[in-house]
Motif scaffolding. Structure first.
Motif, PDB file in Angstrom:
ATOM      1  N   GLY A 189       0.818  -1.203   0.000  1.00 25.22           N
ATOM      2  CA  GLY A 189       0.000   0.000   0.000  1.00 25.22           C
ATOM      3  C   GLY A 189       0.850   1.250   0.000  1.00 25.22           C
ATOM      4  O   GLY A 189       2.089   1.197  -0.032  1.00 25.22           O
ATOM      5  N   THR A 190       0.175   2.399   0.018  1.00 28.18           N
ATOM      6  CA  THR A 190       0.878   3.687   0.061  1.00 28.18           C
ATOM      7  C   THR A 190       1.243   4.010   1.498  1.00 28.18           C
ATOM      8  O   THR A 190       0.548   3.637   2.439  1.00 28.18           O
ATOM      9  N   ASP A 221       9.434   0.308  15.342  1.00 32.27           N
ATOM     10  CA  ASP A 221      10.702   0.979  15.071  1.00 32.27           C
ATOM     11  C   ASP A 221      10.879   1.298  13.595  1.00 32.27           C
ATOM     12  O   ASP A 221      11.694   2.151  13.240  1.00 32.27           O
ATOM     13  N   ALA A 222      10.152   0.607  12.732  1.00 29.68           N
ATOM     14  CA  ALA A 222      10.227   0.861  11.287  1.00 29.68           C
ATOM     15  C   ALA A 222       8.935   0.396  10.634  1.00 29.68           C
ATOM     16  O   ALA A 222       8.349  -0.610  11.031  1.00 29.68           O
ATOM     17  N   VAL A 223       8.488   1.173   9.655  1.00 27.06           N
ATOM     18  CA  VAL A 223       7.320   0.810   8.848  1.00 27.06           C
ATOM     19  C   VAL A 223       7.734   0.910   7.385  1.00 27.06           C
ATOM     20  O   VAL A 223       8.220   1.963   6.950  1.00 27.06           O
ATOM     21  N   VAL A 224       7.542  -0.165   6.647  1.00 30.25           N
ATOM     22  CA  VAL A 224       7.883  -0.195   5.221  1.00 30.25           C
ATOM     23  C   VAL A 224       6.621  -0.494   4.434  1.00 30.25           C
ATOM     24  O   VAL A 224       5.885  -1.439   4.749  1.00 30.25           O
ATOM     25  N   THR A 225       6.361   0.306   3.401  1.00 33.88           N
ATOM     26  CA  THR A 225       5.241   0.052   2.505  1.00 33.88           C
ATOM     27  C   THR A 225       5.765  -0.322   1.123  1.00 33.88           C
ATOM     28  O   THR A 225       6.882   0.054   0.739  1.00 33.88           O
ATOM     29  N   SER A 226       4.944  -1.051   0.390  1.00 31.74           N
ATOM     30  CA  SER A 226       5.382  -1.524  -0.925  1.00 31.74           C
ATOM     31  C   SER A 226       5.638  -0.370  -1.892  1.00 31.74           C
ATOM     32  O   SER A 226       6.506  -0.464  -2.759  1.00 31.74           O
ATOM     33  N   TYR A 227       4.881   0.721  -1.744  1.00 33.61           N
ATOM     34  CA  TYR A 227       5.094   1.867  -2.631  1.00 33.61           C
ATOM     35  C   TYR A 227       6.492   2.453  -2.447  1.00 33.61           C
ATOM     36  O   TYR A 227       7.142   2.867  -3.410  1.00 33.61           O
ATOM     37  N   GLU A 228       6.960   2.494  -1.213  1.00 37.20           N
ATOM     38  CA  GLU A 228       8.319   2.988  -0.956  1.00 37.20           C
ATOM     39  C   GLU A 228       9.365   2.044  -1.546  1.00 37.20           C
ATOM     40  O   GLU A 228      10.400   2.490  -2.044  1.00 37.20           O
TER      41      GLU A 228
END
Length: 208
Positions: A116-117, A135-142
């Motif tokens: 997601g975004t 501590d970290a959030v990663v999204t597929s858009y990034e």
């Protein structure tokens, strides 16, 4: 040994009480559209195609497709905001998840790897008061690709240093196979779990 315990967001940490289609239909109704099955299908398919292809603003593209099909005037940004509010309001976080996250965060680094975004997914975490747990959030858009591609998992590694990485998710292909291929230990959140009991979270506590 340091462990990074990572979670999928939708269907794992956050559970819907209404389907995406129901949320879309209610949003169109609220903006005065005749939310026929065909119109809802247009909105849903446009969104899914835009997100699949990592196009910017997939929700806005969805609402613009509705306006194009109906020939009506409307503010797509306002429609998206109404969609967001209802989407967030019709999700919930199991009590067991909240309790376990607080405990797990004392000893392990916590992360989110979600398709997601970033704006939409981080907003969901903020809405439910969960963001500070991680501590970290990663999204597929990034990352430039959706799970099960390795890119989101690789980006999580760049943002969160650990000796071992564990991924918990409900989608077997995206969260289990994808994580495993990227070198993570994977834990499948079974579709049958209602998320309200201690079983999944107790298992995670025991494993770690």
């Amino acid at each position: 040994m340091t462990t990074a315990l990572c979670f999928d967001l939708d269907g794992t940490l956050v559970h819907r009480t209404e389907s995406h289609e129901t949320v879309t239909r209610a949003t169109l109704d609220a903006h005065g559209f005749d939310a026929t099955d065909a119109l809802v299908k247009t909105a849903e398919e446009t969104f899914r195609a835009a997100q699949r292809d990592l196009e910017p603003n997939p929700f806005e593209r969805s609402m613009r497709a509705v306006l194009d099909e109906t020939g009506e005037d409307g503010d797509p940004e306002a429609m998206v905001e109404a969609l967001r509010e209802r989407a967030y309001a019709t999700t919930e976080v199991p009590d067991a998840a909240r309790e376990s996250l607080s405990a797990l965060g004392e000893d392990d680094a916590l992360g989110v790897v979600t398709n997601g975004t970033r704006e939409w997914q981080v907003g969901k975490l903020e809405h439910h008061g969960l963001l500070d747990h991680f501590d970290a959030v990663v999204t597929s858009y990034e990352a430039g690709a959706h799970k099960p591609d390795s890119a989101p998992f690789d980006l999580l590694r760049e943002r969160l240093s650990a000796d071992e990485y564990v991924m918990v998710g409900d989608d077997y292909e995206a969260d289990v196979e994808g994580a495993r291929a990227a070198g993570f230990v994977s834990i499948h959140y079974e579709d049958g779990d209602d998320g309200n009991g201690p079983d999944l979270w107790a298992t995670i506590d025991a494993l770690l």
